[in-house]
Design a protein around this motif. Structure first.
Motif, short mmCIF file in Angstrom:
data_model
loop_
_atom_site.label_atom_id
_atom_site.label_comp_id
_atom_site.label_asym_id
_atom_site.label_seq_id
_atom_site.Cartn_x
_atom_site.Cartn_y
_atom_site.Cartn_z
N GLU A 26 41.56 50.40 38.58
CA GLU A 26 42.27 51.03 37.47
C GLU A 26 43.59 51.66 37.91
O GLU A 26 44.60 51.56 37.22
CB GLU A 26 41.35 52.11 36.87
N GLY A 29 46.38 49.05 39.12
CA GLY A 29 46.10 47.70 38.68
C GLY A 29 46.02 46.68 39.80
O GLY A 29 46.11 45.47 39.56
N TRP A 100 45.95 51.75 34.65
CA TRP A 100 46.00 50.45 33.99
C TRP A 100 44.70 50.26 33.21
O TRP A 100 43.65 50.79 33.59
CB TRP A 100 46.13 49.33 35.01
N MET A 112 44.55 43.16 33.71
CA MET A 112 44.94 44.56 33.70
C MET A 112 46.31 44.69 33.05
O MET A 112 47.19 43.85 33.24
CB MET A 112 44.99 45.11 35.12
#
Length: 313
Positions: A26, A29, A100, A112
């Motif tokens: 996350e 990304g 992301w 993403m």
């Protein structure tokens, strides 16, 4: 209620295909790890640690270094924060530490996405998506940047995977990169000072050659391409496994980095092989800088696979 466990790289998105397994994160990304069976293909960073050395990071809207964080675009001067203050550079773009979102997800594919809203130093509006997909051959990474603003914007991109030797360090690995030219940089700020031929130098890897103790942190260009327009970096470990990274024609430059400036217990565990659409300082010099008009987009691709030594990549 106990606190929910949170990882420094945020939510983890695992994708698989057969014995291929990769994890996308996350935060930034980027890709944290990729392996085939028990054999690492990309050198990972730990789940309980922040991303170090830009491992697997997406480098947008510029890769590498920008001197003094300054550039001029269409007659207007811009100043960006110095994210490498000891060298007075801005480095590796603006998206490495942003959140992301996974906008598409299946067993073998995750996409993403993030938005780079207008900000001081980069007053442009850019949507970015990166698709990671595994198949029976390897991992393909497709990056798309779309100008969703009203003004033409400057753009460049890259990514920062580290090719794994399997076990140990990269010193005993064989490295192959078909390239005629290296971009010379100064020792103080690692900014371009010119170019040089690789032939006859310690940086000539047009034929597979042991890395040894050579320190690498250099961009290479004038890349040799196959019939599909792809250039390749190949790292063969002592186990005979060959990690083959390819880049499409949007990437005229690959930076090789041997990881010597990482923490002592992380040095030389992987070879940074960074696809880049422009050279260091390209945002300032305009060399390789791309222009994206309002409503237009640019898509670039690279990928990586594990093949046996002597097997075609």
């Amino acid at each position: 209620m106990p606190a929910m466990s949170r990882h420094p790289s945020g939510q983890q998105f695992s994708i698989t295909h057969g014995d291929h397994r990769a994890t996308v994160v996350e935060v930034g990304g980027g890709i944290r790890e990729y392996s085939v069976g028990d054999r690492r293909v990309l050198d990972p960073y730990p789940l309980d640690a922040m991303c170090d050395g830009a491992h697997g990071a997406v480098l947008i809207p510029w890769p590498n270094r920008l001197a003094d964080g300054q550039y001029r675009f269409d007659g207007t001067d811009h100043q960006l924060p110095l994210t490498e203050p000891d060298k007075a550079n801005a480095i590796h773009g603006l998206l490495r530490w942003r959140t992301w979102n996974a906008v598409e997800s299946s067993t073998s594919r995750v996409v993403m996405m993030t938005s780079l809203h207008p900000m001081k130093g980069y007053p442009f509006h850019l949507d970015v998506s990166v698709a990671y997909e595994l198949d029976g051959v390897g991992l393909t990474v497709e990056t798309t940047a779309r100008n969703v603003g009203t003004a033409t914007l400057p753009y460049a991109c890259g990514q920062h995977p580290y090719l794994s030797p399997g076990t140990g360090v990269i010193d005993d690995c064989l490295l192959e990169l078909g390239a005629a030219t290296r971009i010379l940089t100064d020792n103080e700020r690692q900014l371009p000072t010119g170019t040089g031929h690789v032939a006859g130098t310690p940086f000539d890897f047009n034929r597979p050659r042991r890395i040894g103790e050579l320190h690498l942190d250099l961009p290479f260009t004038d890349l040799v391409r196959d019939s599909d327009g792809r250039a390749h970096v190949r790292l063969t470990g002592v186990d005979g496994g060959c990690v083959d990274l390819w880049v499409d024609e949007h990437y005229p430059i690959v930076e090789l980095y041997s990881g010597d400036t990482l923490a002592a217990d992380r040095q030389r565990l992987g070879l940074g092989a960074e696809p880049m659409t422009c050279p260091p300082n390209g945002f300032r010099t305009g060399d390789g800088l791309l222009r994206i008009e309002p409503g237009q987009s640019i898509t670039t691709r690279w990928g990586v696979s594990l093949v046996a030594r002597g097997e075609p990549g």
